[in-house]
Design an enzyme around this catalytic site. Structure first.
Site, PDB file in Angstrom:
ATOM      1  N   ARG A 184       0.823  -1.212   0.000  1.00  0.00           N
ATOM      2  CA  ARG A 184       0.000   0.000   0.000  1.00  0.00           C
ATOM      3  C   ARG A 184       0.862   1.268   0.000  1.00  0.00           C
ATOM      4  O   ARG A 184       0.448   2.308  -0.523  1.00  0.00           O
ATOM      5  CB  ARG A 184      -0.941  -0.019   1.205  1.00  0.00           C
ATOM      6  CG  ARG A 184      -1.957   1.133   1.260  1.00  0.00           C
ATOM      7  CD  ARG A 184      -2.964   0.894   2.379  1.00  0.00           C
ATOM      8  NE  ARG A 184      -3.646   2.090   2.820  1.00  0.00           N
ATOM      9  CZ  ARG A 184      -4.801   2.542   2.350  1.00  0.00           C
ATOM     10  NH1 ARG A 184      -5.398   1.873   1.382  1.00  0.00           N
ATOM     11  NH2 ARG A 184      -5.363   3.643   2.816  1.00  0.00           N
ATOM     12  N   ILE A 243      -7.739   7.033  -1.875  1.00  0.00           N
ATOM     13  CA  ILE A 243      -7.430   5.612  -1.821  1.00  0.00           C
ATOM     14  C   ILE A 243      -8.249   5.061  -0.674  1.00  0.00           C
ATOM     15  O   ILE A 243      -8.227   5.597   0.436  1.00  0.00           O
ATOM     16  CB  ILE A 243      -5.921   5.345  -1.636  1.00  0.00           C
ATOM     17  CG1 ILE A 243      -5.654   3.829  -1.545  1.00  0.00           C
ATOM     18  CG2 ILE A 243      -5.331   6.084  -0.452  1.00  0.00           C
ATOM     19  CD1 ILE A 243      -4.175   3.457  -1.536  1.00  0.00           C
ATOM     20  N   SER A 244      -9.023   4.029  -0.929  1.00  0.00           N
ATOM     21  CA  SER A 244     -10.018   3.564   0.035  1.00  0.00           C
ATOM     22  C   SER A 244      -9.379   3.021   1.308  1.00  0.00           C
ATOM     23  O   SER A 244      -8.237   2.554   1.323  1.00  0.00           O
ATOM     24  CB  SER A 244     -10.893   2.475  -0.588  1.00  0.00           C
ATOM     25  OG  SER A 244     -11.693   3.003  -1.616  1.00  0.00           O
ATOM     26  N   GLN A 245     -10.139   3.084   2.378  1.00  0.00           N
ATOM     27  CA  GLN A 245      -9.778   2.494   3.660  1.00  0.00           C
ATOM     28  C   GLN A 245      -9.485   1.003   3.484  1.00  0.00           C
ATOM     29  O   GLN A 245     -10.251   0.283   2.837  1.00  0.00           O
ATOM     30  CB  GLN A 245     -10.953   2.699   4.614  1.00  0.00           C
ATOM     31  CG  GLN A 245     -10.831   2.079   5.967  1.00  0.00           C
ATOM     32  CD  GLN A 245     -12.125   2.245   6.754  1.00  0.00           C
ATOM     33  OE1 GLN A 245     -13.091   2.855   6.272  1.00  0.00           O
ATOM     34  NE2 GLN A 245     -12.147   1.722   7.958  1.00  0.00           N
ATOM     35  N   PRO A 246      -8.395   0.489   4.034  1.00  0.00           N
ATOM     36  CA  PRO A 246      -8.071  -0.938   3.850  1.00  0.00           C
ATOM     37  C   PRO A 246      -9.205  -1.880   4.227  1.00  0.00           C
ATOM     38  O   PRO A 246      -9.458  -2.860   3.513  1.00  0.00           O
ATOM     39  CB  PRO A 246      -6.845  -1.132   4.749  1.00  0.00           C
ATOM     40  CG  PRO A 246      -6.185   0.204   4.765  1.00  0.00           C
ATOM     41  CD  PRO A 246      -7.310   1.196   4.739  1.00  0.00           C
TER      42      PRO A 246
END
Length: 215
Positions: free
Chosen positions: A46, A72-75
């Site tokens: 990431r 960038i989306s939350q994991p």
């Protein structure tokens, strides 16, 4: 032959190993149990997908800003949506909204044939460079992801990583029989409903997976 980031996995420092273990434990505590998904979340670097000023927050469980007013989306959300797709390694998957490339990289690491579409040219060019650097072989297209990529349909799964007020029928038409679609539906930058849609016996089953916020 090892992929580039798999070599990096073996060469992690003790501090990096601790950080990644805490990252995976946080995902497990929130309910992510699929071993293949957890392995992909561990393998995908990431830190290569966030902007340099935000490197220290790369493994924080939060969305982060990227270029062009996107995120960038939350994991956890990436892992959860991936898990809800219930894909297999021989599946063909369409992604609407390449963005940073994080979701597509996770899917590709699962051994899935990924087709990803992005409407913002700057983001797509950056994502393509990242995919090459990571040794990933993905199909990419500069277009409106809400309309899909009909030339390669049908898909066993479709994932949409940007919100829309409704799902375009042409996107649903590209989902194969027995396939699964996961997408946030609702107004932009506000609470949306994460839907899972399945095609079964010629009909469509809709399931509410909870509230999310996507750009």
């Amino acid at each position: 032959e090892l992929r580039p980031w798999e070599t990096n996995v073996a060469a992690r420092t003790p501090d990096e190993n601790v950080e990644r273990m805490e990252f995976l434990l946080a995902l497990r505590r929130r309910g992510i149990m699929n071993a293949a998904v957890l392995r992909a979340m561990d393998e995908v670097p990431r830190e290569h997908l966030v902007d340099p000023p935000l490197l220290e927050s790369a493994y924080a469980d939060q969305a982060l800003p990227i270029a062009c007013g996107q995120t960038i989306s939350q994991p956890y959300v990436v892992a959860y949506m991936t898990e809800q797709l219930q894909v297999k390694s021989n599946h063909r998957v369409l992604e609407g909204g390449t963005g940073s490339g994080y979701q597509a990289a996770v899917l590709a690491t699962l051994g899935i044939e990924v087709y990803t579409v992005e409407r913002i040219d700057e983001l797509l060019r950056l994502a393509r460079r990242r995919f090459r650097n990571m040794g990933l072989n993905l199909r990419t297209k500069h277009d409106d992801g809400r309309l899909g990529w009909p030339e390669h349909a049908p898909y066993e799964a479709i994932i949409v990583t940007a919100a829309g007020a409704a799902l375009d029928q042409s996107l649903l038409d590209q989902l194969g029989e027995g396939g699964t679609l996961v997408a946030p539906v609702g107004p932009a930058n506000a609470a949306q409903t994460l839907l899972r849609i399945r095609k079964v016996d010629g009909g469509v089953l809709r399931e509410d997976l909870g509230k999310v916020v996507f750009v």
